[in-house]
Design a protein around this motif. Structure first.
Motif, PDB file in Angstrom:
ATOM      1  N   SER A 126       0.865  -1.120  -0.068  1.00 24.67           N
ATOM      2  CA  SER A 126      -0.138  -0.097  -0.016  1.00 24.67           C
ATOM      3  C   SER A 126       0.750   0.986  -0.067  1.00 24.67           C
ATOM      4  O   SER A 126       0.488   2.279  -0.732  1.00 24.67           O
ATOM      5  CB  SER A 126      -0.735   0.112   1.357  1.00 24.67           C
ATOM      6  N   GLY A 127       2.052   1.252   0.711  1.00 25.14           N
ATOM      7  CA  GLY A 127       2.926   2.405   0.772  1.00 25.14           C
ATOM      8  C   GLY A 127       3.434   2.907  -0.662  1.00 25.14           C
ATOM      9  O   GLY A 127       3.277   3.838  -1.106  1.00 25.14           O
ATOM     10  N   ALA A 128       3.961   1.669  -1.282  1.00 31.26           N
ATOM     11  CA  ALA A 128       4.434   1.891  -2.594  1.00 31.26           C
ATOM     12  C   ALA A 128       3.632   2.344  -3.751  1.00 31.26           C
ATOM     13  O   ALA A 128       3.758   3.427  -4.481  1.00 31.26           O
ATOM     14  CB  ALA A 128       5.478   0.859  -3.133  1.00 31.26           C
ATOM     15  N   VAL A 129       2.358   1.881  -3.549  1.00 31.37           N
ATOM     16  CA  VAL A 129       1.161   2.076  -4.363  1.00 31.37           C
ATOM     17  C   VAL A 129       0.982   3.682  -4.158  1.00 31.37           C
ATOM     18  O   VAL A 129       0.544   4.403  -5.113  1.00 31.37           O
ATOM     19  CB  VAL A 129      -0.095   1.148  -4.241  1.00 31.37           C
ATOM     20  N   THR A 130       0.855   4.127  -3.038  1.00 33.30           N
ATOM     21  CA  THR A 130       0.338   5.516  -2.636  1.00 33.30           C
ATOM     22  C   THR A 130       1.481   6.515  -3.023  1.00 33.30           C
ATOM     23  O   THR A 130       1.006   7.530  -3.855  1.00 33.30           O
ATOM     24  CB  THR A 130       0.109   5.319  -1.030  1.00 33.30           C
ATOM     25  N   LEU A 131       2.844   5.973  -2.902  1.00 37.28           N
ATOM     26  CA  LEU A 131       3.786   7.123  -3.317  1.00 37.28           C
ATOM     27  C   LEU A 131       3.679   7.318  -5.059  1.00 37.28           C
ATOM     28  O   LEU A 131       3.838   8.227  -5.545  1.00 37.28           O
ATOM     29  CB  LEU A 131       5.299   6.378  -3.176  1.00 37.28           C
ATOM     30  N   ILE A 132       3.428   5.848  -5.607  1.00 37.88           N
ATOM     31  CA  ILE A 132       3.138   6.078  -7.308  1.00 37.88           C
ATOM     32  C   ILE A 132       2.164   7.082  -7.706  1.00 37.88           C
ATOM     33  O   ILE A 132       2.245   7.637  -8.592  1.00 37.88           O
ATOM     34  CB  ILE A 132       3.230   4.895  -7.631  1.00 37.88           C
ATOM     35  N   VAL A 133       1.031   6.831  -6.839  1.00 31.53           N
ATOM     36  CA  VAL A 133      -0.206   7.659  -7.310  1.00 31.53           C
ATOM     37  C   VAL A 133      -0.018   9.206  -6.955  1.00 31.53           C
ATOM     38  O   VAL A 133      -0.238   9.919  -7.561  1.00 31.53           O
ATOM     39  CB  VAL A 133      -1.203   7.355  -6.423  1.00 31.53           C
ATOM     40  N   LEU A 134       0.812   9.305  -5.909  1.00 34.42           N
ATOM     41  CA  LEU A 134       1.074  10.604  -5.635  1.00 34.42           C
ATOM     42  C   LEU A 134       2.098  11.269  -6.594  1.00 34.42           C
ATOM     43  O   LEU A 134       1.928  12.569  -7.043  1.00 34.42           O
ATOM     44  CB  LEU A 134       1.735  10.966  -4.266  1.00 34.42           C
ATOM     45  N   LEU A 135       3.074  10.463  -7.150  1.00 29.06           N
ATOM     46  CA  LEU A 135       4.049  11.099  -8.151  1.00 29.06           C
ATOM     47  C   LEU A 135       3.193  11.190  -9.379  1.00 29.06           C
ATOM     48  O   LEU A 135       3.410  12.059 -10.077  1.00 29.06           O
ATOM     49  CB  LEU A 135       4.927   9.975  -8.406  1.00 29.06           C
ATOM     50  N   ALA A 136       2.041  10.367  -9.622  1.00 31.95           N
ATOM     51  CA  ALA A 136       1.224  10.408 -11.079  1.00 31.95           C
ATOM     52  C   ALA A 136       0.501  11.872 -11.045  1.00 31.95           C
ATOM     53  O   ALA A 136       0.307  12.479 -11.967  1.00 31.95           O
ATOM     54  CB  ALA A 136       0.343   9.465 -11.230  1.00 31.95           C
ATOM     55  N   ILE A 137       0.017  12.179  -9.776  1.00 30.21           N
ATOM     56  CA  ILE A 137      -0.853  13.287  -9.630  1.00 30.21           C
ATOM     57  C   ILE A 137       0.280  14.592  -9.629  1.00 30.21           C
ATOM     58  O   ILE A 137      -0.169  15.458 -10.311  1.00 30.21           O
ATOM     59  CB  ILE A 137      -1.397  13.096  -8.171  1.00 30.21           C
ATOM     60  N   LEU A 138       1.254  14.548  -9.208  1.00 31.49           N
ATOM     61  CA  LEU A 138       2.255  15.948  -8.949  1.00 31.49           C
ATOM     62  C   LEU A 138       3.030  15.979 -10.331  1.00 31.49           C
ATOM     63  O   LEU A 138       3.416  16.999 -10.806  1.00 31.49           O
ATOM     64  CB  LEU A 138       3.238  15.529  -7.851  1.00 31.49           C
ATOM     65  N   TRP A 139       2.997  14.890 -11.031  1.00 31.23           N
ATOM     66  CA  TRP A 139       3.923  15.025 -12.593  1.00 31.23           C
ATOM     67  C   TRP A 139       3.442  15.901 -13.381  1.00 31.23           C
ATOM     68  O   TRP A 139       4.176  16.913 -13.865  1.00 31.23           O
ATOM     69  CB  TRP A 139       4.326  13.645 -13.106  1.00 31.23           C
ATOM     70  N   PRO A 140       2.068  16.125 -13.766  1.00 33.06           N
ATOM     71  CA  PRO A 140       1.524  17.319 -14.508  1.00 33.06           C
ATOM     72  C   PRO A 140       1.816  18.530 -13.970  1.00 33.06           C
ATOM     73  O   PRO A 140       2.039  19.476 -14.685  1.00 33.06           O
ATOM     74  CB  PRO A 140       0.044  16.896 -14.777  1.00 33.06           C
TER      75      PRO A 140
END
Length: 201
Positions: free
Chosen positions: A180-194
């Motif tokens: 869950s922690g790794a998934v959350t980090l990837i999702v946050l990165l996907a949101i912040l990237w744009p």
């Protein structure tokens, strides 16, 4: 890069299924090299949605000073509708599409360190088709919010944002199989990237 009719229908159905948090949706998608490249057709299908999204008026923006409720609603809606620094309609759309297309490359660079190499192709295929569906969900939500009273508009868009993030989290966990922690980090990165990319261009 255009998808065949079968792949296109499978992709749309798979994206809709993922948006409904259906684990079986992944079985509808073509998870191979051909399906990987065909899935980027979803970007082209999303262009009309992005044009609509950035053309819709944001409730709470007007000549008269907004009430606190209207201001709060406008903040939430603006988060959904605008992730860039207002480069103009086409500029905003192009930046969003660039962020969409470049994020897999960013993730691939991190693949060895994050342990996602094995699930990379399923993740990109699923994310592309889900993202296309999410664009039209945002269009529907913001168009509806535009005719609602400010408190309801703010509530609707807040719930929609939570749902969109939930879809992304579900899809990421399903395809990559990380904790869950790794998934959350990837999702946050996907949101912040744009947002980060918009600052860089």
């Amino acid at each position: 890069m255009s998808a065949g009719g079968g792949d296109l229908l499978r992709g749309i159905r798979g994206g809709l299924g993922l948006a409904r948090f259906d684990r079986r949706a992944l079985d509808l998608l073509r998870i191979d090299v051909t399906g990987f490249w065909h899935s980027f057709t979803a970007l082209l299908l999303a262009v009309p949605g992005y044009l609509l999204l950035y053309s819709l008026p944001v409730p709470g923006e007007g000549a008269t000073p907004p009430s606190p409720d209207e201001e709060a609603a406008a903040d939430v809606i603006a988060t959904m509708a605008t992730g860039t620094d207002h480069f103009g309609l086409l500029g905003d759309v192009l930046v969003d599409l660039l962020a969409w297309a470049s994020f897999p490359l960013l993730l691939l660079i991190l693949a060895r360190r994050t342990g996602i190499a094995r699930g990379f192709v399923p993740y990109v295929v699923a994310r592309n088709w889900l993202s296309m569906v999410q664009v039209y969900v945002m269009v529907a939500v913001i168009a509806t919010a535009g005719v609602l009273p400010a408190p309801l508009a703010g509530l609707l868009t807040t719930l929609a944002l939570a749902a969109l993030v939930g879809m992304e989290w579900f899809m990421t966990r399903l395809t990559l199989g990380l904790n869950s922690g790794a998934v959350t980090l990837i999702v946050l990165l996907a949101i912040l990237w744009p947002i980060l990319l918009a600052r860089l261009v």
